[in-house]
Design a protein around this motif. Structure first.
Motif, PDB file in Angstrom:
ATOM      1  N   PHE A 191      44.125  52.212  33.671  1.00 50.42           N
ATOM      2  CA  PHE A 191      43.205  51.126  34.004  1.00 50.42           C
ATOM      3  C   PHE A 191      42.170  51.065  32.884  1.00 50.42           C
ATOM      4  O   PHE A 191      41.371  51.986  32.708  1.00 50.42           O
ATOM      5  CB  PHE A 191      42.540  51.435  35.352  1.00 50.42           C
ATOM      6  CG  PHE A 191      41.812  50.277  35.968  1.00 50.42           C
ATOM      7  CD1 PHE A 191      42.497  49.288  36.650  1.00 50.42           C
ATOM      8  CD2 PHE A 191      40.427  50.202  35.912  1.00 50.42           C
ATOM      9  CE1 PHE A 191      41.829  48.230  37.253  1.00 50.42           C
ATOM     10  CE2 PHE A 191      39.750  49.145  36.511  1.00 50.42           C
ATOM     11  CZ  PHE A 191      40.453  48.158  37.183  1.00 50.42           C
ATOM     12  N   ASN A 192      42.163  49.986  32.107  1.00 47.77           N
ATOM     13  CA  ASN A 192      41.309  49.919  30.908  1.00 47.77           C
ATOM     14  C   ASN A 192      40.258  48.826  31.025  1.00 47.77           C
ATOM     15  O   ASN A 192      40.448  47.704  30.541  1.00 47.77           O
ATOM     16  CB  ASN A 192      42.179  49.681  29.672  1.00 47.77           C
ATOM     17  CG  ASN A 192      43.147  50.818  29.411  1.00 47.77           C
ATOM     18  OD1 ASN A 192      42.744  51.976  29.382  1.00 47.77           O
ATOM     19  ND2 ASN A 192      44.419  50.502  29.239  1.00 47.77           N
ATOM     20  N   PRO A 193      39.132  49.136  31.664  1.00 41.13           N
ATOM     21  CA  PRO A 193      38.093  48.117  31.827  1.00 41.13           C
ATOM     22  C   PRO A 193      37.339  47.830  30.543  1.00 41.13           C
ATOM     23  O   PRO A 193      37.275  48.667  29.636  1.00 41.13           O
ATOM     24  CB  PRO A 193      37.163  48.765  32.860  1.00 41.13           C
ATOM     25  CG  PRO A 193      37.311  50.236  32.620  1.00 41.13           C
ATOM     26  CD  PRO A 193      38.756  50.437  32.242  1.00 41.13           C
ATOM     27  N   LYS A 194      36.773  46.623  30.479  1.00 41.65           N
ATOM     28  CA  LYS A 194      35.929  46.244  29.348  1.00 41.65           C
ATOM     29  C   LYS A 194      34.470  46.329  29.792  1.00 41.65           C
ATOM     30  O   LYS A 194      34.165  46.421  30.976  1.00 41.65           O
ATOM     31  CB  LYS A 194      36.278  44.832  28.887  1.00 41.65           C
ATOM     32  CG  LYS A 194      37.737  44.668  28.476  1.00 41.65           C
ATOM     33  CD  LYS A 194      38.013  43.236  28.044  1.00 41.65           C
ATOM     34  CE  LYS A 194      39.477  43.041  27.679  1.00 41.65           C
ATOM     35  NZ  LYS A 194      40.384  43.209  28.841  1.00 41.65           N
ATOM     36  N   LYS A 195      33.551  46.232  28.839  1.00 42.41           N
ATOM     37  CA  LYS A 195      32.144  46.480  29.148  1.00 42.41           C
ATOM     38  C   LYS A 195      31.538  45.429  30.074  1.00 42.41           C
ATOM     39  O   LYS A 195      30.543  45.694  30.737  1.00 42.41           O
ATOM     40  CB  LYS A 195      31.325  46.572  27.863  1.00 42.41           C
ATOM     41  CG  LYS A 195      31.251  45.272  27.062  1.00 42.41           C
ATOM     42  CD  LYS A 195      30.365  45.457  25.843  1.00 42.41           C
ATOM     43  CE  LYS A 195      30.211  44.170  25.050  1.00 42.41           C
ATOM     44  NZ  LYS A 195      29.308  44.334  23.891  1.00 42.41           N
ATOM     45  N   TYR A 245      23.442  41.224  39.644  1.00 44.02           N
ATOM     46  CA  TYR A 245      24.539  42.134  39.336  1.00 44.02           C
ATOM     47  C   TYR A 245      24.590  42.450  37.844  1.00 44.02           C
ATOM     48  O   TYR A 245      24.403  41.578  37.007  1.00 44.02           O
ATOM     49  CB  TYR A 245      25.865  41.524  39.790  1.00 44.02           C
ATOM     50  CG  TYR A 245      25.933  41.293  41.274  1.00 44.02           C
ATOM     51  CD1 TYR A 245      26.584  42.194  42.117  1.00 44.02           C
ATOM     52  CD2 TYR A 245      25.321  40.181  41.856  1.00 44.02           C
ATOM     53  CE1 TYR A 245      26.636  41.987  43.480  1.00 44.02           C
ATOM     54  CE2 TYR A 245      25.360  39.967  43.227  1.00 44.02           C
ATOM     55  CZ  TYR A 245      26.023  40.870  44.027  1.00 44.02           C
ATOM     56  OH  TYR A 245      26.053  40.663  45.387  1.00 44.02           O
ATOM     57  N   GLU A 246      24.820  43.733  37.527  1.00 52.87           N
ATOM     58  CA  GLU A 246      24.937  44.180  36.146  1.00 52.87           C
ATOM     59  C   GLU A 246      26.393  44.536  35.855  1.00 52.87           C
ATOM     60  O   GLU A 246      27.110  45.009  36.725  1.00 52.87           O
ATOM     61  CB  GLU A 246      24.065  45.424  35.920  1.00 52.87           C
ATOM     62  CG  GLU A 246      22.595  45.218  36.212  1.00 52.87           C
ATOM     63  CD  GLU A 246      21.802  46.508  36.076  1.00 52.87           C
ATOM     64  OE1 GLU A 246      22.298  47.428  35.365  1.00 52.87           O
ATOM     65  OE2 GLU A 246      20.724  46.615  36.662  1.00 52.87           O
ATOM     66  N   THR A 247      26.819  44.313  34.631  1.00 52.82           N
ATOM     67  CA  THR A 247      28.198  44.672  34.269  1.00 52.82           C
ATOM     68  C   THR A 247      28.198  45.823  33.260  1.00 52.82           C
ATOM     69  O   THR A 247      27.246  45.960  32.495  1.00 52.82           O
ATOM     70  CB  THR A 247      28.939  43.467  33.661  1.00 52.82           C
ATOM     71  OG1 THR A 247      28.213  42.969  32.542  1.00 52.82           O
ATOM     72  CG2 THR A 247      29.143  42.390  34.692  1.00 52.82           C
ATOM     73  N   PRO A 248      29.260  46.633  33.256  1.00 50.09           N
ATOM     74  CA  PRO A 248      30.405  46.554  34.169  1.00 50.09           C
ATOM     75  C   PRO A 248      29.986  46.915  35.587  1.00 50.09           C
ATOM     76  O   PRO A 248      29.184  47.825  35.792  1.00 50.09           O
ATOM     77  CB  PRO A 248      31.393  47.572  33.597  1.00 50.09           C
ATOM     78  CG  PRO A 248      30.526  48.573  32.901  1.00 50.09           C
ATOM     79  CD  PRO A 248      29.392  47.791  32.333  1.00 50.09           C
ATOM     80  N   CYS A 249      30.519  46.200  36.539  1.00 54.16           N
ATOM     81  CA  CYS A 249      30.103  46.365  37.927  1.00 54.16           C
ATOM     82  C   CYS A 249      31.316  46.612  38.828  1.00 54.16           C
ATOM     83  O   CYS A 249      32.325  45.922  38.715  1.00 54.16           O
ATOM     84  CB  CYS A 249      29.354  45.129  38.410  1.00 54.16           C
ATOM     85  SG  CYS A 249      28.799  45.215  40.127  1.00 54.16           S
TER      86      CYS A 249
END
Length: 267
Positions: A108-112, A206-210
């Motif tokens: 699972f490769n999330p982005k910022k 909301y702040e990311t990554p969230c």
């Protein structure tokens, strides 16, 4: 295209087994898809299709998909047999056996700037499917299922998602593993939980990554999530109602989070 007219045919036996038994799906790393829409979405999600089964009389209707899947095994099934193997009473006229994907956290490769949904201990296949369908509709970037109580490739999960579960990156792991992963990847963890410091979902930026974390309807979220949470969120309700269906709650929070983040990105 091989013609199948007996329940005793090995291909029919395998399809029925995979439809009914989670243990067999996990053993063979295979699962069943029913319906053209769901099959197309599996292809969009880069799933490998081993074989397709078409009810006799519908060969022309599915000519395009059979051509596209020319390297897959293809079977024409008698009407009587097809109606018996279909879990939708034969209304879709096409079924397939596909290869399961691996859903490890390290894949699972999330982005910022990612916005993901985390589902804790979901029990009903229909709920998982509905949540994934909403996550796709709200343009979320992925889903993590923590401590699942049911099989991801259950036919009811696929059906209730309308095949949308094939379209999003999805990881499955224990609650402890998911919490550690989110902290390591520096996700802001927003939990749907009735706590003293909880704030209304529409008052929060909301702040990311969230990671938006939802608990099962029966048990909610456990202590590990309360400790890891950066912010608890609640949905204000009338005094006559004390809870909402999980799918409804998740839909409200997902669309609000996505709208807030889109607005922030404009400035």
């Amino acid at each position: 295209m091989k013609y199948l007219s007996s329940y005793k045919n090995p291909e029919i036996k395998l399809l029925r087994l995979l439809s009914k038994k989670s243990k067999e799906r996990k053993k063979h790393f295979l699962f069943v898809i029913e319906g053209l829409r769901e099959l197309k979405r599996a292809l969009d999600g880069n799933y490998t299709i081993n074989s397709i089964f078409i009810e006799e009389g519908y060969e022309i209707e599915f000519a395009n998909i059979t051509k596209k899947l020319s390297e897959s095994d293809q079977y024409l099934v008698s009407k009587n047999v097809f109606e018996q193997i279909s879990f939708r009473s034969g209304s879709e006229k096409i079924m397939a056996i596909a290869q399961s994907k691996k859903h490890y956290l390290d894949l699972f490769n999330p982005k910022k700037n990612d916005l993901i949904l985390v589902i804790e201990a979901p029990e009903k296949p229909g709920n998982i499917g509905a949540l994934l369908r909403t996550a796709v509709a709200a343009d979320f970037d992925g889903v993590i299922i923590a401590n699942p109580k049911t099989d991801f490739y259950n036919p009811n999960c696929i059906r209730s998602s309308l095949g949308c579960l094939f379209l999003l990156p999805t990881a499955i792991a224990s609650t402890e593993e998911v919490v550690k992963y989110l902290i390591k990847k520096e996700f802001f963890i927003a939990t749907a939980a009735i706590q003293e410091d909880a704030i209304p979902y529409n008052k929060f930026n909301y702040e990311t990554p969230c990671a938006l974390v939802m608990g099962a309807e029966s048990s909610g979220l456990g202590a590990k999530w309360f400790e890891a949470s950066n912010q608890h969120l609640i949905i204000p309700m009338s005094k006559y109602v004390d809870s909402l269906n999980l799918s409804v709650s998740a839909g409200i929070l997902m669309y609000e989070a996505k709208a807030k983040i889109i607005e922030q990105q404009k400035h």
